[in-house]
Design a protein around this motif. Structure first.
Motif, PDB file in Angstrom:
ATOM      1  N   LYS A 111       0.840  -1.195   0.000  1.00 46.56           N
ATOM      2  CA  LYS A 111       0.000   0.000   0.000  1.00 46.56           C
ATOM      3  C   LYS A 111       0.876   1.247   0.000  1.00 46.56           C
ATOM      4  O   LYS A 111       1.899   1.304   0.677  1.00 46.56           O
ATOM      5  CB  LYS A 111      -0.913   0.009   1.228  1.00 46.56           C
ATOM      6  CG  LYS A 111      -1.860  -1.177   1.302  1.00 46.56           C
ATOM      7  CD  LYS A 111      -2.976  -1.056   0.303  1.00 46.56           C
ATOM      8  CE  LYS A 111      -3.998  -2.157   0.520  1.00 46.56           C
ATOM      9  NZ  LYS A 111      -5.257  -1.880  -0.092  1.00 46.56           N
ATOM     10  N   GLU A 112       0.468   2.258  -0.736  1.00 45.09           N
ATOM     11  CA  GLU A 112       1.248   3.490  -0.880  1.00 45.09           C
ATOM     12  C   GLU A 112       1.145   4.403   0.337  1.00 45.09           C
ATOM     13  O   GLU A 112       2.092   5.111   0.670  1.00 45.09           O
ATOM     14  CB  GLU A 112       0.773   4.226  -2.134  1.00 45.09           C
ATOM     15  CG  GLU A 112       1.533   5.484  -2.425  1.00 45.09           C
ATOM     16  CD  GLU A 112       1.086   6.172  -3.705  1.00 45.09           C
ATOM     17  OE1 GLU A 112       1.616   7.250  -3.981  1.00 45.09           O
ATOM     18  OE2 GLU A 112       0.218   5.636  -4.430  1.00 45.09           O
ATOM     19  N   TYR A 113      -0.013   4.411   1.009  1.00 44.18           N
ATOM     20  CA  TYR A 113      -0.264   5.337   2.122  1.00 44.18           C
ATOM     21  C   TYR A 113      -0.489   4.576   3.418  1.00 44.18           C
ATOM     22  O   TYR A 113      -1.074   3.498   3.414  1.00 44.18           O
ATOM     23  CB  TYR A 113      -1.497   6.196   1.833  1.00 44.18           C
ATOM     24  CG  TYR A 113      -1.363   7.014   0.576  1.00 44.18           C
ATOM     25  CD1 TYR A 113      -0.666   8.218   0.582  1.00 44.18           C
ATOM     26  CD2 TYR A 113      -1.912   6.562  -0.616  1.00 44.18           C
ATOM     27  CE1 TYR A 113      -0.523   8.961  -0.586  1.00 44.18           C
ATOM     28  CE2 TYR A 113      -1.772   7.295  -1.786  1.00 44.18           C
ATOM     29  CZ  TYR A 113      -1.078   8.490  -1.762  1.00 44.18           C
ATOM     30  OH  TYR A 113      -0.934   9.216  -2.924  1.00 44.18           O
ATOM     31  N   SER A 152      -5.569   2.478  -1.826  1.00 39.07           N
ATOM     32  CA  SER A 152      -4.107   2.621  -1.765  1.00 39.07           C
ATOM     33  C   SER A 152      -3.579   2.798  -0.350  1.00 39.07           C
ATOM     34  O   SER A 152      -2.381   2.993  -0.161  1.00 39.07           O
ATOM     35  CB  SER A 152      -3.674   3.821  -2.615  1.00 39.07           C
ATOM     36  OG  SER A 152      -4.023   3.632  -3.962  1.00 39.07           O
TER      37      SER A 152
END
Length: 141
Positions: free
Chosen positions: A4-6, A64
């Motif tokens: 996951k990016e965040y 995300s």
């Protein structure tokens, strides 16, 4: 599953100065603790991308993120949707309610969908630093 990016999707109302100030306090404590945030209030402008674009951007932001933290102030309908969507995905969801006391009321659908409710920035900071949290025994209705 991809990484996951965040760390957090930060949901909440930002339609007046009081709401914006509350969102800023929440975002600041998370960022001060090194968390990477998806902040929908800065991602897309409805005047530029329209309702469909805002919706798409926010859904992609939730997808995300590792977790959602939702400012419960004013029971904003969009925030309530974001909580339900993230909960349905099986994501951790946290509530944020500045000044929460045992006399305050939180809708039972929201209260049951969140893992815990933080009573303000100091409560979030304590949890991020120590993993400790004392839940306020608020009213679910």
């Amino acid at each position: 599953m991809s990484e996951k990016e965040y760390d957090f999707y930060v949901a909440g109302p930002f339609f007046d100065p009081e709401q914006t100030a509350s969102m800023e306090r929440l975002e600041k404590v998370l960022e001060d603790h090194g968390k990477k945030l998806f902040k929908p209030r800065f991602v897309s402008q409805i005047e530029e991308v329209g309702p469909e674009g805002c919706f798409h951007d926010d859904i992609q932001g939730i997808n995300s993120a590792k977790a959602v933290i939702a400012n419960l102030m004013d029971e904003d309908a969009g925030t309530m949707f974001e909580i339900g969507y993230a909960h349905a995905l099986g994501m951790p969801v946290y509530g944020y309610y500045e000044g929460l006391t045992p006399m305050d009321r939180v809708n039972l659908m929201v209260a049951q969908a969140v893992n815990m409710v933080f009573a303000g920035p100091d409560d979030v900071a304590k949890y991020l630093e120590t993993g400790e949290h004392t839940e306020v025994d608020y009213i679910q209705f």
